[in-house]
Design a protein around this motif. Sequence first.
Motif, mmCIF file in Angstrom:
data_model
loop_
_atom_site.group_PDB
_atom_site.id
_atom_site.type_symbol
_atom_site.label_atom_id
_atom_site.label_comp_id
_atom_site.label_asym_id
_atom_site.label_seq_id
_atom_site.Cartn_x
_atom_site.Cartn_y
_atom_site.Cartn_z
ATOM 1 N N TYR A 1 14.586 -83.869 7.869
ATOM 2 C CA TYR A 1 14.666 -83.954 9.316
ATOM 3 C C TYR A 1 15.608 -82.903 9.877
ATOM 4 C CZ TYR A 1 12.169 -88.303 8.852
ATOM 5 O OH TYR A 1 11.215 -89.238 8.563
ATOM 6 N N LEU A 2 16.228 -82.122 9.016
ATOM 7 C CA LEU A 2 17.042 -80.998 9.454
ATOM 8 C C LEU A 2 16.334 -79.714 9.049
ATOM 9 C CD1 LEU A 2 20.600 -82.213 8.408
ATOM 10 C CD2 LEU A 2 19.564 -82.305 10.667
ATOM 11 N N ASP A 3 16.001 -78.881 10.029
ATOM 12 C CA ASP A 3 15.260 -77.652 9.758
ATOM 13 C C ASP A 3 16.192 -76.463 9.921
ATOM 14 O OD1 ASP A 3 13.500 -75.665 9.366
ATOM 15 O OD2 ASP A 3 12.298 -76.028 11.167
ATOM 16 N N PRO A 4 16.713 -75.921 8.812
ATOM 17 C CA PRO A 4 17.632 -74.792 8.916
ATOM 18 C C PRO A 4 16.930 -73.448 8.872
ATOM 19 C CG PRO A 4 17.595 -75.544 6.661
ATOM 20 C CD PRO A 4 16.609 -76.404 7.428
ATOM 21 N N ASN A 5 15.612 -73.408 8.847
ATOM 22 C CA ASN A 5 14.881 -72.166 8.592
ATOM 23 C C ASN A 5 14.139 -71.653 9.816
ATOM 24 O OD1 ASN A 5 15.639 -72.137 5.843
ATOM 25 N ND2 ASN A 5 14.092 -73.706 5.430
ATOM 26 N N ARG A 6 14.675 -71.903 10.993
ATOM 27 C CA ARG A 6 14.001 -71.386 12.181
ATOM 28 C C ARG A 6 14.209 -69.875 12.308
ATOM 29 N NH1 ARG A 6 15.230 -76.564 14.864
ATOM 30 N NH2 ARG A 6 13.223 -77.561 15.247
ATOM 31 N N GLN A 7 15.327 -69.345 11.847
ATOM 32 C CA GLN A 7 15.605 -67.928 11.677
ATOM 33 C C GLN A 7 15.861 -67.168 12.980
ATOM 34 O OE1 GLN A 7 12.543 -66.246 9.199
ATOM 35 N NE2 GLN A 7 13.294 -67.269 7.376
ATOM 36 N N TRP A 8 15.257 -67.553 14.066
ATOM 37 C CA TRP A 8 15.510 -66.902 15.355
ATOM 38 C C TRP A 8 16.001 -67.967 16.343
ATOM 39 C CZ3 TRP A 8 15.389 -61.689 15.912
ATOM 40 C CH2 TRP A 8 14.736 -60.964 14.918
ATOM 41 N N ILE A 9 17.226 -67.761 16.843
ATOM 42 C CA ILE A 9 17.844 -68.730 17.737
ATOM 43 C C ILE A 9 18.506 -67.980 18.889
ATOM 44 C CG2 ILE A 9 19.680 -70.457 17.978
ATOM 45 C CD1 ILE A 9 17.427 -71.575 16.444
#
Length: 786
Positions: free
Chosen positions: A567-575
């Motif tokens: 439930y934790l997504d650390p791989n969005r890469q663009w913020i």
Amino acid sequence: MRILSRSVFLEVLTSASLGTLLFTFVLFLRTIERLSSLLVKTSAPPAVVAKLFLFALPSTIPFALPLGVLVGILIGLNRMSADSEIIAIRAGGISSMSIVRPVLLFATFSLILTALASLWLTPLSLHLETLIARNFAAAQLTGEIESQIFNEQFPNTVVYVNNVTNVGSQPVWRQVFLADVTPPDELKQQGKDRGEGPRILVAQEAIPHPDPANNRIILEMHNVRSSERDKEGKVVTTSAPVQIQALKAQKQEDLQVNKTVQEMDIGPLYKRVYGRHRPKLSREDYVDAAIELNQRFALPLACVLLALVGIPLGISSRKGGKSAAFIFTVLLAFLYYLAFITLIGVAKKGTLPVPLAVWTPNGIFLLVGILLLSQLDKPGDRDLTSWAKTQFDKLASRFRALRNRAPVFENPSLLAIRRFGLRPMLIDAYVLNGFLFYLAVLLLALVSLIEVFTFFELLGDMIKNDITMGTMVDYLWHLAPKLFYDLTPIGILVASLICFGILTKYNEVTAFKAGGVSVHRLAAPVLFVSLMISGLLFAFDHYYIPAANRRQEMLRAEIKKKPVQTYLDPNRQWIYGQGSRIYNYRFLDPHQSIMSQVNVYELDPATFHILHQISASSARWEPSLKTWVFENGISQDLHGENANYQEFYGASATFHEITELPTWFVKEEKEYKEMNFQELGTYIRELRASGLETTPLQVQYYKKFSVPLFALIMALLSIPFAFIAGNRGAMTGVGISFGIAIAYWVVGTLFDQIGDLNQLPAAMAAWSPDVLFSLGGLYFMVRMRT
């Protein structure tokens, strides 16, 4: 005899037609959502839209028609048996086989239709649907894009647009950020070479021009600046007043739709499996082709085989009614398709020959049908439905006896209500008794039907991945709350139509009117209970359904052997940062608060040009300093003539302006159905602040309030139709409910897709179906003769 045969044939035909519509509708629900999404994104003419929906129907016929035949036989023969017509026929010296012959003739006609669908229509429609999908792929090219989110649908390119406006019909992108993230291997193949990190293009304005012929979008960019790192690690910048940039809309390989065995004509498919010069196939491909070939011939025979079993059950059941017939249908269908799919799963493992696996269920039902038919004229009572009803009545009588022993106290609030003439009357209990009974039966039948189809869908994965039956039962148990929530408005619709339709058919409504009771007063208890159900649905969705959905999604992933989703997504890469900053990283460890391969771009809010760039191999959060510590990298100012360049290889550096906490980069990855409206609202605000897409979630947020109200709206809409169509019987009401239910699903799904594409405000997209259907219900209610 001709009159008798014609009567039996028509009796079965009417119920079978409605049953087939029901099962087709249930199977077609998932297709409606997919097609609506495709149609909203394209500007297809009405003729193409009609063809697309038409091509999606034949694939449901081989499964829906045998079930429709079975429910038609059970309902039709059950009605004749309940009205003692079967007894009268036998008393007249006519054998039961005189009833069997027209029913088998009807089953044979259904077999021919199912065979046409299975052998010819389904492969043809799937092939034509694929062709249309290919044509639509080019039509989906558009310059419309969601602003202030990172759009990653373009291959190897990330696009961020701060604002989108329209000049006439031409969209214009304001303050554009493009990141070319092509992998190094692909760059070498293209003859390009650059340093680490993405190549960045920023522009004050860009005008997109779709180019469907080449599957791309041409950007006419104004006041452009680019930046990329060279081999030495320094940032090299260029600028241009105007630059043309091409965006590939989709990978070419994604447009290629492989011709599966489901699309193959029967001739080529037979040659693929049994031909002398068949192509060399892997074992899995050969087994799939053999299963598809045998299945096309085996499924049509289910019409006759289920009829052989259904005829004795329908004749012997005198007191079960239509609900018992529907339950028998679900049970027999479950047994047939359970054996069918289980044996196919065994064949895929190579344990059983494909023909034996596919044809064994047909053989079993053939033997059982012949055995039951041979016992048809023998004396004795074999009414299974009456036996089950007797046992249930015994349990109910014991429960009532225990309840009657308890003292009854008069509620003071009810006494106060009665003083104002609003007390419930005996007719309220009479109307609600029928309404709630039909509602309970319909909900249980529909939920059971979908659970059975879901079980069939997952049975292959269950066998393949060695999943225990306990896990499957746990999954179906936690899937049921969501099904009850979704199907309750449809249940209220059908229950209202049947309840008031029966009252009208037997002139009970006329009797009530003669006694001074209007139809509005008759409808009042159903409307009140529907309003209460709407409130209960809202509370059910708020307190219970999210947890049940999380559980069933986890179990579904386990059944399909998908990786467990965090439930934790650390791989969005663009913020997008709290200031005018964009962060890019390759990986983020949320537990240790460490980012790898980090790039930070400080933007000028007015021109969107890059003012400062930081690139480092890693960055870690230092709580004592309340900032990020960058290691092994460079920092470079990109504005002004004297660009400040700083290296810190083998060292570390901090920047006081970088203040975003680690929690800013890690958002909970949840689906809307796993949250109540409060959690979903908070989740949307967090994602929006990070520059991520939230429009579909906003639509679902407002649907948390609009969907429960549909229970009341369906009652409001169905009651006038019930009084109009009541003289034609309950099945006419069921037929009308199909039309309203289909309109409900189509309109709701269509507005969902329009809202998801931001072509309507989220609140309007969520509430529009409620407004449309409630206005229709109020109109018919006012026009109803009281």
